[in-house]
Scaffold this motif. Structure first.
Motif, PDB file in Angstrom:
ATOM      1  N   PHE A 105      55.636  81.985  74.390  1.00  0.00           N
ATOM      2  CA  PHE A 105      55.371  81.913  75.832  1.00  0.00           C
ATOM      3  C   PHE A 105      56.666  82.045  76.613  1.00  0.00           C
ATOM      4  O   PHE A 105      57.754  81.783  76.089  1.00  0.00           O
ATOM      5  N   GLY A 106      56.538  82.457  77.874  1.00  0.00           N
ATOM      6  CA  GLY A 106      57.703  82.592  78.740  1.00  0.00           C
ATOM      7  C   GLY A 106      58.072  81.265  79.379  1.00  0.00           C
ATOM      8  O   GLY A 106      58.023  80.211  78.752  1.00  0.00           O
ATOM      9  N   LYS A 107      58.412  81.305  80.654  1.00  0.00           N
ATOM     10  CA  LYS A 107      58.817  80.104  81.393  1.00  0.00           C
ATOM     11  C   LYS A 107      57.645  79.131  81.492  1.00  0.00           C
ATOM     12  O   LYS A 107      56.502  79.538  81.677  1.00  0.00           O
ATOM     13  N   VAL A 108      57.933  77.840  81.360  1.00  0.00           N
ATOM     14  CA  VAL A 108      56.891  76.812  81.439  1.00  0.00           C
ATOM     15  C   VAL A 108      57.249  75.800  82.521  1.00  0.00           C
ATOM     16  O   VAL A 108      58.322  75.191  82.481  1.00  0.00           O
ATOM     17  N   ASP A 109      56.340  75.635  83.487  1.00  0.00           N
ATOM     18  CA  ASP A 109      56.472  74.605  84.523  1.00  0.00           C
ATOM     19  C   ASP A 109      55.297  73.651  84.385  1.00  0.00           C
ATOM     20  O   ASP A 109      54.148  74.091  84.245  1.00  0.00           O
ATOM     21  N   ILE A 110      55.581  72.352  84.434  1.00  0.00           N
ATOM     22  CA  ILE A 110      54.534  71.330  84.384  1.00  0.00           C
ATOM     23  C   ILE A 110      54.638  70.488  85.651  1.00  0.00           C
ATOM     24  O   ILE A 110      55.681  69.885  85.919  1.00  0.00           O
ATOM     25  N   PHE A 122      50.671  58.885  78.938  1.00  0.00           N
ATOM     26  CA  PHE A 122      51.605  59.525  77.992  1.00  0.00           C
ATOM     27  C   PHE A 122      53.057  59.446  78.466  1.00  0.00           C
ATOM     28  O   PHE A 122      53.808  60.413  78.393  1.00  0.00           O
ATOM     29  N   GLY A 123      53.448  58.266  78.952  1.00  0.00           N
ATOM     30  CA  GLY A 123      54.784  58.093  79.529  1.00  0.00           C
ATOM     31  C   GLY A 123      55.924  58.498  78.613  1.00  0.00           C
ATOM     32  O   GLY A 123      56.851  59.195  79.035  1.00  0.00           O
ATOM     33  N   GLU A 124      55.874  58.084  77.345  1.00  0.00           N
ATOM     34  CA  GLU A 124      56.966  58.414  76.410  1.00  0.00           C
ATOM     35  C   GLU A 124      57.019  59.912  76.149  1.00  0.00           C
ATOM     36  O   GLU A 124      58.094  60.504  76.054  1.00  0.00           O
ATOM     37  N   GLU A 125      55.858  60.521  76.034  1.00  0.00           N
ATOM     38  CA  GLU A 125      55.801  61.972  75.804  1.00  0.00           C
ATOM     39  C   GLU A 125      56.329  62.737  77.009  1.00  0.00           C
ATOM     40  O   GLU A 125      57.056  63.722  76.870  1.00  0.00           O
ATOM     41  N   ILE A 126      55.991  62.263  78.195  1.00  0.00           N
ATOM     42  CA  ILE A 126      56.470  62.909  79.413  1.00  0.00           C
ATOM     43  C   ILE A 126      57.990  62.839  79.493  1.00  0.00           C
ATOM     44  O   ILE A 126      58.642  63.798  79.916  1.00  0.00           O
ATOM     45  N   ARG A 132      63.527  68.361  77.790  1.00  0.00           N
ATOM     46  CA  ARG A 132      63.582  69.708  77.229  1.00  0.00           C
ATOM     47  C   ARG A 132      64.225  70.689  78.204  1.00  0.00           C
ATOM     48  O   ARG A 132      63.908  70.694  79.400  1.00  0.00           O
ATOM     49  N   LEU A 133      65.090  71.540  77.679  1.00  0.00           N
ATOM     50  CA  LEU A 133      65.760  72.534  78.513  1.00  0.00           C
ATOM     51  C   LEU A 133      64.881  73.760  78.736  1.00  0.00           C
ATOM     52  O   LEU A 133      65.156  74.560  79.622  1.00  0.00           O
ATOM     53  N   ASP A 134      63.832  73.906  77.909  1.00  0.00           N
ATOM     54  CA  ASP A 134      62.960  75.081  78.030  1.00  0.00           C
ATOM     55  C   ASP A 134      61.669  74.775  78.787  1.00  0.00           C
ATOM     56  O   ASP A 134      60.700  75.519  78.716  1.00  0.00           O
TER      57      ASP A 134
END
Length: 201
Positions: A105-110, A122-126, A132-134
């Motif tokens: 996949f390309g750029k990822v925005d959440i 999911f606080g720890e996962e967030i 993550r730099l990607d």
């Protein structure tokens, strides 16, 4: 084995004998083999009973059911995830699938919106997504708290700050029904074609 063989975005019917059954979204990625995860809010009789269950208690699972996210269609493109409140639970399956297949996949925005900081799942996962730099991660809350240093406002307030390439971006939106109209309007302002906006209803 514990593999469900689901695709991101699907759900299962959970049954408790003598109580009933309910559809629950699978929130784990199919890349996680040997088990699967459900996130259950204690809202009705069945889900409240599930919260009182212990390790080793039995329940029935049927599925997977439902239309999955179009992963093959999205492969090779940029992704913009927009999750409102509990919408992060079904979307987590797709997000973690993308994380585990990041090169596809390309750029990822959440973008994540919650009522208050304590409502965040999911606080720890967030925290790991934030590191993550990607991945570009942004979160906002409707109502602040004394120790909250992040954004305050509706999730739509985060969309103008995201840079997207309309020709190669898919927007994936999951959240309360009232959110969809306003999020879609913001994405259309970004010239994102409506056919590239994927809604989970």
């Amino acid at each position: 084995d514990g593999d469900l063989d689901h695709e991101p975005g699907q759900f299962v019917q959970v049954e408790l004998y003598g109580i009933g059954e309910a559809p629950i979204s699978v929130c784990s990625s199919p890349t996680k083999r040997g088990s699967f995860e459900l996130t259950v809010r204690a809202a009705g009789r069945l889900t409240k009973h599930m919260h009182s269950m212990g390790k080793g208690d039995w329940l029935g699972i049927r599925g997977p059911f439902g239309k999955p996210f179009p992963v093959k269609l999205m492969t090779g493109n940029d992704l913009l995830f927009v999750a409102g409140g509990l919408g992060i639970a079904p979307l987590r399956s797709l997000i973690n699938y993308v994380m585990d297949n990041r090169r596809e996949f390309g750029k990822v925005d959440i973008l994540l919106g919650c009522k208050t900081p304590t409502d965040m799942l999911f606080g720890e996962e967030i925290k790991e997504w934030q590191k993550r730099l990607d991945v570009n991660f942004s979160c906002t809350v409707d109502r602040t708290a004394p120790d909250w240093k992040g954004n305050v406002g509706l999730i739509t307030s985060l969309i103008p700050g995201v840079t997207i390439n309309p020709e190669k971006t898919f927007g994936v939106v999951v959240g309360p029904p009232i959110m969809y109209k306003f999020v879609i309007a913001e994405l259309l302002k970004k010239n994102l074609p409506e056919r590239q906006i994927i809604l989970s209803l």
